[in-house]
Scaffold this motif. Structure first.
Motif, PDB file in Angstrom:
ATOM      1  N   PHE A 165     -23.189  -6.677  22.113  1.00  0.00           N
ATOM      2  CA  PHE A 165     -22.920  -5.325  21.638  1.00  0.00           C
ATOM      3  C   PHE A 165     -22.345  -5.401  20.230  1.00  0.00           C
ATOM      4  CE2 PHE A 165     -19.346  -6.598  24.343  1.00  0.00           C
ATOM      5  CZ  PHE A 165     -18.227  -6.343  23.551  1.00  0.00           C
ATOM      6  N   ARG A 166     -22.770  -4.451  19.410  1.00  0.00           N
ATOM      7  CA  ARG A 166     -22.408  -4.414  17.999  1.00  0.00           C
ATOM      8  C   ARG A 166     -21.161  -3.555  17.818  1.00  0.00           C
ATOM      9  NH1 ARG A 166     -24.040  -7.552  13.893  1.00  0.00           N
ATOM     10  NH2 ARG A 166     -26.142  -7.415  14.806  1.00  0.00           N
ATOM     11  N   VAL A 167     -20.188  -4.107  17.101  1.00  0.00           N
ATOM     12  CA  VAL A 167     -18.935  -3.399  16.814  1.00  0.00           C
ATOM     13  C   VAL A 167     -18.883  -3.116  15.319  1.00  0.00           C
ATOM     14  CG1 VAL A 167     -16.420  -3.456  16.993  1.00  0.00           C
ATOM     15  CG2 VAL A 167     -17.822  -4.687  18.678  1.00  0.00           C
ATOM     16  N   ARG A 168     -18.660  -1.851  14.961  1.00  0.00           N
ATOM     17  CA  ARG A 168     -18.499  -1.478  13.550  1.00  0.00           C
ATOM     18  C   ARG A 168     -17.257  -0.614  13.412  1.00  0.00           C
ATOM     19  NH1 ARG A 168     -24.430  -1.115  13.606  1.00  0.00           N
ATOM     20  NH2 ARG A 168     -25.253  -2.691  12.160  1.00  0.00           N
ATOM     21  N   LEU A 169     -16.566  -0.783  12.298  1.00  0.00           N
ATOM     22  CA  LEU A 169     -15.314  -0.059  12.079  1.00  0.00           C
ATOM     23  C   LEU A 169     -15.105   0.164  10.590  1.00  0.00           C
ATOM     24  CD1 LEU A 169     -11.890  -0.519  13.725  1.00  0.00           C
ATOM     25  CD2 LEU A 169     -12.049  -0.972  11.280  1.00  0.00           C
ATOM     26  N   THR A 170     -14.606   1.347  10.244  1.00  0.00           N
ATOM     27  CA  THR A 170     -14.194   1.654   8.866  1.00  0.00           C
ATOM     28  C   THR A 170     -12.765   2.150   8.905  1.00  0.00           C
ATOM     29  OG1 THR A 170     -16.449   2.260   8.247  1.00  0.00           O
ATOM     30  CG2 THR A 170     -14.671   3.013   6.800  1.00  0.00           C
ATOM     31  N   ALA A 171     -11.911   1.571   8.066  1.00  0.00           N
ATOM     32  CA  ALA A 171     -10.499   1.939   8.056  1.00  0.00           C
ATOM     33  C   ALA A 171      -9.964   1.879   6.631  1.00  0.00           C
ATOM     34  CB  ALA A 171      -9.704   1.001   8.967  1.00  0.00           C
ATOM     35  N   SER A 172      -8.790   2.467   6.440  1.00  0.00           N
ATOM     36  CA  SER A 172      -8.085   2.356   5.165  1.00  0.00           C
ATOM     37  C   SER A 172      -6.623   2.083   5.462  1.00  0.00           C
ATOM     38  CB  SER A 172      -8.238   3.631   4.345  1.00  0.00           C
ATOM     39  OG  SER A 172      -7.707   4.740   5.043  1.00  0.00           O
ATOM     40  N   SER A 173      -5.946   1.477   4.513  1.00  0.00           N
ATOM     41  CA  SER A 173      -4.562   1.092   4.746  1.00  0.00           C
ATOM     42  C   SER A 173      -3.803   0.961   3.435  1.00  0.00           C
ATOM     43  CB  SER A 173      -4.500  -0.241   5.503  1.00  0.00           C
ATOM     44  OG  SER A 173      -3.165  -0.669   5.667  1.00  0.00           O
ATOM     45  N   ASP A 174      -2.524   1.322   3.489  1.00  0.00           N
ATOM     46  CA  ASP A 174      -1.627   1.076   2.352  1.00  0.00           C
ATOM     47  C   ASP A 174      -1.148  -0.369   2.336  1.00  0.00           C
ATOM     48  OD1 ASP A 174      -1.836   3.743   1.679  1.00  0.00           O
ATOM     49  OD2 ASP A 174      -0.074   4.320   2.850  1.00  0.00           O
ATOM     50  N   GLU A 175      -1.357  -1.079   3.440  1.00  0.00           N
ATOM     51  CA  GLU A 175      -0.902  -2.459   3.544  1.00  0.00           C
ATOM     52  C   GLU A 175      -2.053  -3.413   3.215  1.00  0.00           C
ATOM     53  OE1 GLU A 175       2.223  -2.869   4.031  1.00  0.00           O
ATOM     54  OE2 GLU A 175       2.616  -0.764   4.525  1.00  0.00           O
ATOM     55  N   ASP A 176      -1.688  -4.684   2.994  1.00  0.00           N
ATOM     56  CA  ASP A 176      -2.678  -5.726   2.737  1.00  0.00           C
ATOM     57  C   ASP A 176      -3.128  -6.282   4.085  1.00  0.00           C
ATOM     58  OD1 ASP A 176      -4.274  -7.693   1.719  1.00  0.00           O
ATOM     59  OD2 ASP A 176      -2.610  -9.022   1.131  1.00  0.00           O
ATOM     60  N   ILE A 177      -4.196  -5.736   4.633  1.00  0.00           N
ATOM     61  CA  ILE A 177      -4.683  -6.132   5.952  1.00  0.00           C
ATOM     62  C   ILE A 177      -5.485  -7.427   5.828  1.00  0.00           C
ATOM     63  CG2 ILE A 177      -6.110  -5.496   7.935  1.00  0.00           C
ATOM     64  CD1 ILE A 177      -3.553  -3.846   7.626  1.00  0.00           C
ATOM     65  N   TYR A 197     -12.837 -11.651  16.067  1.00  0.00           N
ATOM     66  CA  TYR A 197     -12.502 -11.046  14.777  1.00  0.00           C
ATOM     67  C   TYR A 197     -13.733 -10.422  14.138  1.00  0.00           C
ATOM     68  CZ  TYR A 197      -8.038 -13.445  15.115  1.00  0.00           C
ATOM     69  OH  TYR A 197      -6.795 -13.880  15.534  1.00  0.00           O
ATOM     70  N   LEU A 198     -13.544  -9.229  13.568  1.00  0.00           N
ATOM     71  CA  LEU A 198     -14.605  -8.588  12.818  1.00  0.00           C
ATOM     72  C   LEU A 198     -14.712  -9.231  11.439  1.00  0.00           C
ATOM     73  CD1 LEU A 198     -13.723  -6.445  15.020  1.00  0.00           C
ATOM     74  CD2 LEU A 198     -14.597  -4.718  13.425  1.00  0.00           C
ATOM     75  N   GLU A 222     -14.371  -2.317   5.840  1.00  0.00           N
ATOM     76  CA  GLU A 222     -15.518  -2.158   6.719  1.00  0.00           C
ATOM     77  C   GLU A 222     -15.704  -3.438   7.519  1.00  0.00           C
ATOM     78  OE1 GLU A 222     -18.936  -0.960   4.535  1.00  0.00           O
ATOM     79  OE2 GLU A 222     -18.023   0.935   3.837  1.00  0.00           O
ATOM     80  N   GLY A 223     -15.764  -3.295   8.837  1.00  0.00           N
ATOM     81  CA  GLY A 223     -15.861  -4.457   9.717  1.00  0.00           C
ATOM     82  C   GLY A 223     -17.112  -4.428  10.573  1.00  0.00           C
ATOM     83  N   ASP A 224     -17.611  -5.625  10.906  1.00  0.00           N
ATOM     84  CA  ASP A 224     -18.822  -5.738  11.709  1.00  0.00           C
ATOM     85  C   ASP A 224     -18.715  -6.989  12.584  1.00  0.00           C
ATOM     86  OD1 ASP A 224     -21.918  -4.830  11.879  1.00  0.00           O
ATOM     87  OD2 ASP A 224     -21.785  -7.010  11.964  1.00  0.00           O
ATOM     88  N   LEU A 225     -19.198  -6.874  13.829  1.00  0.00           N
ATOM     89  CA  LEU A 225     -19.188  -8.010  14.756  1.00  0.00           C
ATOM     90  C   LEU A 225     -20.267  -7.804  15.799  1.00  0.00           C
ATOM     91  CD1 LEU A 225     -17.848 -10.518  16.221  1.00  0.00           C
ATOM     92  CD2 LEU A 225     -16.449  -8.832  17.450  1.00  0.00           C
ATOM     93  N   LEU A 226     -21.009  -8.855  16.102  1.00  0.00           N
ATOM     94  CA  LEU A 226     -21.886  -8.861  17.275  1.00  0.00           C
ATOM     95  C   LEU A 226     -21.208  -9.714  18.343  1.00  0.00           C
ATOM     96  CD1 LEU A 226     -24.476  -8.155  18.776  1.00  0.00           C
ATOM     97  CD2 LEU A 226     -25.535 -10.196  17.756  1.00  0.00           C
ATOM     98  N   TRP A 227     -20.712  -9.051  19.384  1.00  0.00           N
ATOM     99  CA  TRP A 227     -20.101  -9.762  20.518  1.00  0.00           C
ATOM    100  C   TRP A 227     -21.239 -10.230  21.415  1.00  0.00           C
ATOM    101  CZ3 TRP A 227     -14.652  -9.888  21.835  1.00  0.00           C
ATOM    102  CH2 TRP A 227     -14.391 -10.556  23.038  1.00  0.00           C
ATOM    103  N   ARG A 228     -21.490 -11.522  21.429  1.00  0.00           N
ATOM    104  CA  ARG A 228     -22.677 -12.052  22.093  1.00  0.00           C
ATOM    105  C   ARG A 228     -22.491 -12.174  23.613  1.00  0.00           C
ATOM    106  NH1 ARG A 228     -26.680 -13.348  18.889  1.00  0.00           N
ATOM    107  NH2 ARG A 228     -26.285 -13.604  16.655  1.00  0.00           N
ATOM    108  N   THR A 229     -23.575 -11.842  24.320  1.00  0.00           N
ATOM    109  CA  THR A 229     -23.587 -11.925  25.786  1.00  0.00           C
ATOM    110  C   THR A 229     -24.866 -12.599  26.287  1.00  0.00           C
ATOM    111  OG1 THR A 229     -24.678  -9.765  26.030  1.00  0.00           O
ATOM    112  CG2 THR A 229     -22.271  -9.765  25.906  1.00  0.00           C
TER     113      THR A 229
END
Length: 395
Positions: A53-65, A84-85, A95-102
């Motif tokens: 399954f493909r995981v995608r995420l977009t976020a913003s932060s004032d901190e150094d992530i 980890y993305l 912007e993060g992306d990950l394919l969690w393999r099964t």
């Protein structure tokens, strides 16, 4: 990182540190901590089964992530995993992306399983920020799925198979009412079922090891006991298959611990005993085995036999032996036996403590009860120790 799900087949949130707590759900609400340290703008989980399954995420932060991970719990599994993305920065956003393999035997997740997940952010000072948990159903994307539910059971189906799905649901509820009290299992824990309409559909959905098991056998159903998910072939025997496979999950919950596994003869024997719509192939194989003096030493076998005919015989013997245990000694003894075994006692000690018989004596008693005491090549040899007499029958 996930643990492999045990399977059986039928053949024929709070912040980690003082800081962020997200209002984070599948309804589309994003969240941030009070100071606006991290904001999740969008995210998605999409099935690419069987690859993953493909995981995608977009976020913003004032901190150094420095890292973003997804934590998952697979179905009813007691442990969680994480990965980890791969993150990139673009126009002030993460912007993060990950394919969690099964797609391997070790990483396989059955379609229809509920995946509970959350995201964890770690900044350059080591502070951790975690979202609230959300859920994603890992369906097979080849089809458009519908679901029906009653009590703890949910059945997923596609196409025009709703009548069969309802028959499966009704049968599973009957099985649950019958077998959960017998084995002392929790009746309220969820169970999910995915129904395929043909073998051509289903064979792409089962684990690689099962697909290669025996070309002479078609897998009618498979139970993934630790995650609480079933796959069922929607044939004429689908209700019986679902009943059998569901009992595997009940047996797991009643008799297995982290390092304690119920042996195949007991798992399969109880599963077929619990089947409210059984077929004839296992009973026919048993009658043939008795007639030909070809029986298997099932209580000493750590796995199913490799030949198709012996698999059917194994199921028939296991069912018959379990039925003798329940008919001769009563339902309370079976519940007591399962609880003793789950507590950590060995199989022989659990049998002795409940029935006054070890495995050899139990199997010899069964052979005598079906008229199979001939000392054939599959006969169990009498033991030279533990001669305590069995308790009187309690029917």
């Amino acid at each position: 990182m996930t643990a492999r799900a045990a399977s059986y087949g039928r053949f024929a949130l709070a912040a980690m540190t003082a800081g962020i707590v997200f209002a984070f759900g599948l309804g589309g609400v994003v969240g941030a901590d009070a100071s606006g340290a991290v904001t999740v703008r969008s995210w998605s989980l999409a099935s690419e089964f069987p690859e993953g399954f493909r995981v995608r995420l977009t976020a913003s932060s004032d901190e150094d992530i420095e890292s973003v991970a997804i934590r998952v719990r697979i179905g009813r599994h007691t442990r969680t995993g994480y990965d980890y993305l791969e993150m990139t920065r673009r126009d002030g956003s993460l912007e993060g992306d990950l394919l969690w393999r099964t797609n391997t035997a070790a990483s396989y997740i059955p379609p229809g399983t509920v995946i509970t997940y959350s995201f964890e952010f770690v900044d350059s000072d080591g502070r951790r920020y975690e979202t609230e948990k959300a859920e994603f159903v890992y369906h097979d994307p080849r089809f458009v799925w519908k679901e029906i539910s009653r009590g703890p059971i949910t059945v997923a189906y596609h196409g025009g198979s709703e009548p069969r799905a309802r028959e499966i649901l009704d049968t599973m509820l009957l099985t649950l009412d019958r077998m959960a009290p017998l084995l002392g299992a929790d009746r309220e824990e969820p169970i999910r079922v995915t129904v395929y309409n043909s073998w051509n559909e289903m064979r792409r959905a089962i684990p690689p090891a099962t697909a290669a098991f025996d070309r002479h056998l078609i897998t009618e159903g498979q139970a993934f006991t630790t995650v609480g998910t079933l796959l069922v072939l929607g044939s004429r025997s689908a209700a019986g298959t679902a009943s059998h496979e569901m009992t595997h999950i009940i047996v797991h919950r009643a008799g297995e611990g982290v390092a304690r596994k119920v042996p195949p003869w007991l798992h399969e024997g109880l599963a077929e005993y619990g089947n409210v719509d059984p077929g004839r192939s296992y009973d026919n194989a048993l009658r043939r085995g008795i007639r030909q003096d070809h029986l298997l030493p099932i209580t000493h076998m750590g796995s199913l036999p490799g030949r198709a005919n012996d698999v059917l015989l194994f199921y028939g013997q296991s069912k018959s032996l379990v039925r003798m245990m329940i008919d001769d000694f009563g339902t309370d003894k079976m519940r007591e036996f399962m609880a003793l075994y789950k507590s950590g006692e060995s199989m022989d000690d659990s049998l002795m403590g409940t029935y006054g018989l070890d495995r050899v004596a139990l199997e010899n008693r069964w052979r005598a009860s079906v008229g199979a005491w001939g000392g054939g090549r599959g006969a169990a040899r009498p033991t030279r120790h533990r001669t305590r007499h069995p308790p009187p029958p309690n029917k």
